[in-house]
Design an enzyme around this catalytic site. Structure first.
Site, PDB file in Angstrom:
ATOM      1  N   SER A 120       0.925  -1.444   0.195  1.00 63.24           N
ATOM      2  CA  SER A 120       0.026   0.235   0.075  1.00 63.24           C
ATOM      3  C   SER A 120       1.294   0.809  -0.381  1.00 63.24           C
ATOM      4  O   SER A 120       0.425   2.419  -0.339  1.00 63.24           O
ATOM      5  CB  SER A 120      -0.863  -0.053   1.727  1.00 63.24           C
ATOM      6  OG  SER A 120      -1.315  -0.718   1.525  1.00 63.24           O
ATOM      7  N   HIS A 141      -1.574  -2.771  -6.997  1.00 58.92           N
ATOM      8  CA  HIS A 141      -2.530  -2.596  -5.410  1.00 58.92           C
ATOM      9  C   HIS A 141      -3.571  -3.118  -5.906  1.00 58.92           C
ATOM     10  O   HIS A 141      -4.342  -2.726  -6.534  1.00 58.92           O
ATOM     11  CB  HIS A 141      -1.695  -1.535  -5.843  1.00 58.92           C
ATOM     12  CG  HIS A 141      -2.586  -0.693  -4.004  1.00 58.92           C
ATOM     13  ND1 HIS A 141      -2.601   0.096  -3.738  1.00 58.92           N
ATOM     14  CD2 HIS A 141      -2.467  -1.435  -3.503  1.00 58.92           C
ATOM     15  CE1 HIS A 141      -2.617   0.866  -3.166  1.00 58.92           C
ATOM     16  NE2 HIS A 141      -2.709  -0.317  -1.609  1.00 58.92           N
ATOM     17  N   GLU A 153      -4.618  -0.436  -8.632  1.00 56.56           N
ATOM     18  CA  GLU A 153      -3.506   0.655  -9.104  1.00 56.56           C
ATOM     19  C   GLU A 153      -2.089  -0.049 -10.198  1.00 56.56           C
ATOM     20  O   GLU A 153      -1.393  -0.758  -8.984  1.00 56.56           O
ATOM     21  CB  GLU A 153      -3.580   1.247  -7.777  1.00 56.56           C
ATOM     22  CG  GLU A 153      -3.472   2.447  -7.411  1.00 56.56           C
ATOM     23  CD  GLU A 153      -2.947   3.254  -6.454  1.00 56.56           C
ATOM     24  OE1 GLU A 153      -3.587   5.015  -6.885  1.00 56.56           O
ATOM     25  OE2 GLU A 153      -2.581   2.841  -5.455  1.00 56.56           O
ATOM     26  N   ASN A 191      -3.894   5.969  -1.487  1.00 56.88           N
ATOM     27  CA  ASN A 191      -3.885   6.679  -0.098  1.00 56.88           C
ATOM     28  C   ASN A 191      -3.126   8.070  -0.009  1.00 56.88           C
ATOM     29  O   ASN A 191      -3.488   8.779   0.625  1.00 56.88           O
ATOM     30  CB  ASN A 191      -2.735   5.172   0.244  1.00 56.88           C
ATOM     31  CG  ASN A 191      -3.562   4.420   0.588  1.00 56.88           C
ATOM     32  OD1 ASN A 191      -4.671   4.209   1.107  1.00 56.88           O
ATOM     33  ND2 ASN A 191      -2.774   3.202   0.553  1.00 56.88           N
TER      34      ASN A 191
HETATM   35  N1  LIG Z   1      -5.640  -4.960   4.241  1.00 61.44           N
HETATM   36  C1  LIG Z   1      -6.058  -4.743   3.342  1.00 61.44           C
HETATM   37  O1  LIG Z   1      -6.574  -3.428   3.388  1.00 61.44           O
HETATM   38  C2  LIG Z   1      -4.781  -4.274   2.051  1.00 61.44           C
HETATM   39  C3  LIG Z   1      -4.979  -3.206   1.165  1.00 61.44           C
HETATM   40  C4  LIG Z   1      -4.245  -3.251  -0.556  1.00 61.44           C
HETATM   41  C5  LIG Z   1      -3.241  -3.357  -0.090  1.00 61.44           C
HETATM   42  N2  LIG Z   1      -2.868  -4.245   1.398  1.00 61.44           N
HETATM   43  C6  LIG Z   1      -0.892  -4.713   1.465  1.00 61.44           C
HETATM   44  O2  LIG Z   1      -1.550  -6.021   1.338  1.00 61.44           O
HETATM   45  C7  LIG Z   1       0.034  -6.961   1.862  1.00 61.44           C
HETATM   46  C8  LIG Z   1      -0.779  -7.722   2.769  1.00 61.44           C
HETATM   47  O3  LIG Z   1      -1.544  -6.911   3.031  1.00 61.44           O
HETATM   48  P1  LIG Z   1      -2.794  -8.559   4.598  1.00 61.44           P
HETATM   49  O4  LIG Z   1      -3.267  -7.198   5.292  1.00 61.44           O
HETATM   50  O5  LIG Z   1      -3.460  -9.177   3.748  1.00 61.44           O
HETATM   51  O6  LIG Z   1      -2.089  -8.229   5.760  1.00 61.44           O
HETATM   52  P2  LIG Z   1      -2.290  -9.552   6.215  1.00 61.44           P
HETATM   53  O7  LIG Z   1      -1.725 -10.122   7.579  1.00 61.44           O
HETATM   54  O8  LIG Z   1      -3.742 -10.098   6.533  1.00 61.44           O
HETATM   55  O9  LIG Z   1      -1.231 -11.372   5.682  1.00 61.44           O
HETATM   56  C9  LIG Z   1      -0.361 -11.760   5.562  1.00 61.44           C
HETATM   57  C10 LIG Z   1       0.149 -13.160   5.189  1.00 61.44           C
HETATM   58  O10 LIG Z   1       1.537 -12.713   4.859  1.00 61.44           O
HETATM   59  C11 LIG Z   1       1.669 -14.121   5.415  1.00 61.44           C
HETATM   60  N3  LIG Z   1       3.256 -14.034   5.715  1.00 61.44           N
HETATM   61  C12 LIG Z   1       3.864 -13.413   6.352  1.00 61.44           C
HETATM   62  N4  LIG Z   1       5.158 -13.552   6.036  1.00 61.44           N
HETATM   63  C13 LIG Z   1       5.193 -14.119   4.802  1.00 61.44           C
HETATM   64  C14 LIG Z   1       6.444 -14.846   4.184  1.00 61.44           C
HETATM   65  N5  LIG Z   1       7.472 -14.935   4.445  1.00 61.44           N
HETATM   66  N6  LIG Z   1       5.709 -15.889   2.795  1.00 61.44           N
HETATM   67  C15 LIG Z   1       4.795 -16.240   2.781  1.00 61.44           C
HETATM   68  N7  LIG Z   1       3.824 -15.711   3.399  1.00 61.44           N
HETATM   69  C16 LIG Z   1       3.778 -15.205   4.468  1.00 61.44           C
HETATM   70  C17 LIG Z   1       1.465 -14.116   7.237  1.00 61.44           C
HETATM   71  O11 LIG Z   1       1.180 -15.986   7.138  1.00 61.44           O
HETATM   72  C18 LIG Z   1      -0.291 -13.729   6.905  1.00 61.44           C
HETATM   73  O12 LIG Z   1      -1.150 -14.528   6.250  1.00 61.44           O
HETATM   74  C19 LIG Z   1       0.385  -5.310   2.501  1.00 61.44           C
HETATM   75  O13 LIG Z   1       1.427  -5.106   2.093  1.00 61.44           O
HETATM   76  C20 LIG Z   1      -0.590  -4.109   2.485  1.00 61.44           C
HETATM   77  O14 LIG Z   1       0.008  -3.438   2.879  1.00 61.44           O
HETATM   78  C21 LIG Z   1      -3.872  -4.351   2.394  1.00 61.44           C
END
Ligand SMILES: NC(=O)c1ccc[n+]([C@@H]2O[C@H](COP(=O)([O-])OP(=O)(O)OC[C@H]3O[C@@H](n4cnc5c(N)ncnc54)[C@H](O)[C@@H]3O)[C@@H](O)[C@H]2O)c1
Length: 284
Positions: A120, A141, A153, A191
């Site tokens: 993000s 994104h 994005e 954002n």
């Molecule tokens: N949540 C949102 O609304 C949102 C929206 C857009 C972008 N993002 C971005 O998406 C990304 C993920 O966010 P999220 O909310 O899904 O996080 P989350 O914490 O829900 O999920 C992350 C997952 O990654 C796994 N993980 C951690 N280290 C790992 C590795 N080395 N290998 C494989 N898996 C691994 C974890 O076990 C977890 O299940 C971030 O960069 C976040 O900024 C999030």
């Protein structure tokens, strides 16, 4: 280059949604997690979301089964990326975790593969610099919930080449998403525009201008926003909002991005929104 197989790294909130939409569009997915229990949780979320789509008659039972069959789980990053055309990293928003993932995927993915991040706020150019193929690195994104939200994005880093951009754009279109090109810059467009609005809404509450309910009502009824900024902040997570504002503040060195004191206090108090049961609103 046509994307025929993808790897999704991380099966959390975003990763399971990304795996879901690729698999549903007949693109096989290698879903990579750190533990079997996390992978199982991702698969059961995908199944639950597919069941909901079957119930609403958006897909058939057969399509649900073939979607689930298109997802293979891996607990080893190197194994999971070695036969794919596109890798989408969706691990937590932490540079050190992403750095170690990018080092591994750069070594193990085929030379032609595109390395995308769903970050993000972390610089795509900085992630690309970890690899030996910065021209093949890009931001993809997605928005939460991924199966529902249309926008992707597509973020070009300093060295992203046209072929990588075009293949990523085509992959997003294949998912029936709408790709929008943006250049790498703190907060991208989404954002950079959204977070100052949320922050200003929090200033209004902190300064006693209006209650959270009234701020949200103004934005819903006056600006036709489907959800008010404070309800949305709770949904995103107040800690996530604070982290993104810090990225904007650090990136631009402009005081207009300074986080509202009330936001900092709420995060310090552990009131993070929906995920902790309390933020600007209370949740069961
Ligand atoms: N949540 C949102 O609304 C949102 C929206 C857009 C972008 N993002 C971005 O998406 C990304 C993920 O966010 P999220 O909310 O899904 O996080 P989350 O914490 O829900 O999920 C992350 C997952 O990654 C796994 N993980 C951690 N280290 C790992 C590795 N080395 N290998 C494989 N898996 C691994 C974890 O076990 C977890 O299940 C971030 O960069 C976040 O900024 C999030």
């Amino acid at each position: 280059m046509e994307v025929k197989k993808v790897a999704v790294i991380g099966g959390g909130t975003m990763g399971n949604g990304i795996a879901h939409v690729f698999a549903m569009n007949s693109i096989p997915v290698n879903l990579i997690e750190t533990k079997q229990e996390f992978a199982d949780r991702a698969l059961s979320t995908i199944e639950k979301n597919l069941n909901r789509m079957v119930k609403k008659e958006k897909i058939t039972d057969g399509e649900k089964v073939s979607t689930l069959d298109s997802i293979e789980v891996f607990l080893d990053v190197e194994e999971g990326v070695k036969d794919v055309d596109l890798v989408i990293e969706a691990v937590p928003e932490n540079y050190d975790i992403k750095k170690s993932v990018f080092e591994k995927i750069d070594k193990a993915a085929p030379g032609h593969a595109i390395l995308a991040s769903n970050t993000s706020s972390i610089s795509i150019t900085k992630l690309a610099a970890i690899t030996s193929r910065p021209e093949k690195c890009i931001g993809m994104h997605f928005f939460n919930p991924v199966p529902v939200m249309k926008l992707v994005e597509v973020v070009r880093g300093l060295e992203t080449d046209d072929e990588t951009y075009e293949a990523t754009e085509a992959a997003a279109k294949l998912l029936a998403k709408v790709p929008v090109p943006v250049n790498d810059s703190p907060g991208f467009v989404s954002n950079r525009v959204l977070m100052p609005m949320i922050n200003e809404a929090i200033f209004c509450v902190g300064e006693g201008v209006a209650t959270p309910e009234h701020v949200d009502e103004v934005m819903k009824l006056g600006m036709a926003h489907p959800m008010g900024p404070l309800r949305l902040a709770d949904f995103i997570g107040l800690d996530v909002c604070l982290d993104i504002l810090k990225v904007l503040y650090d990136g631009f060195k402009d005081p207009k991005y300074r986080p509202a004191p009330l936001l900092v206090q709420m995060v310090d108090a552990g009131k993070l929104g929906n995920k902790t049961g309390e933020g600007f609103y209370s949740y069961d």
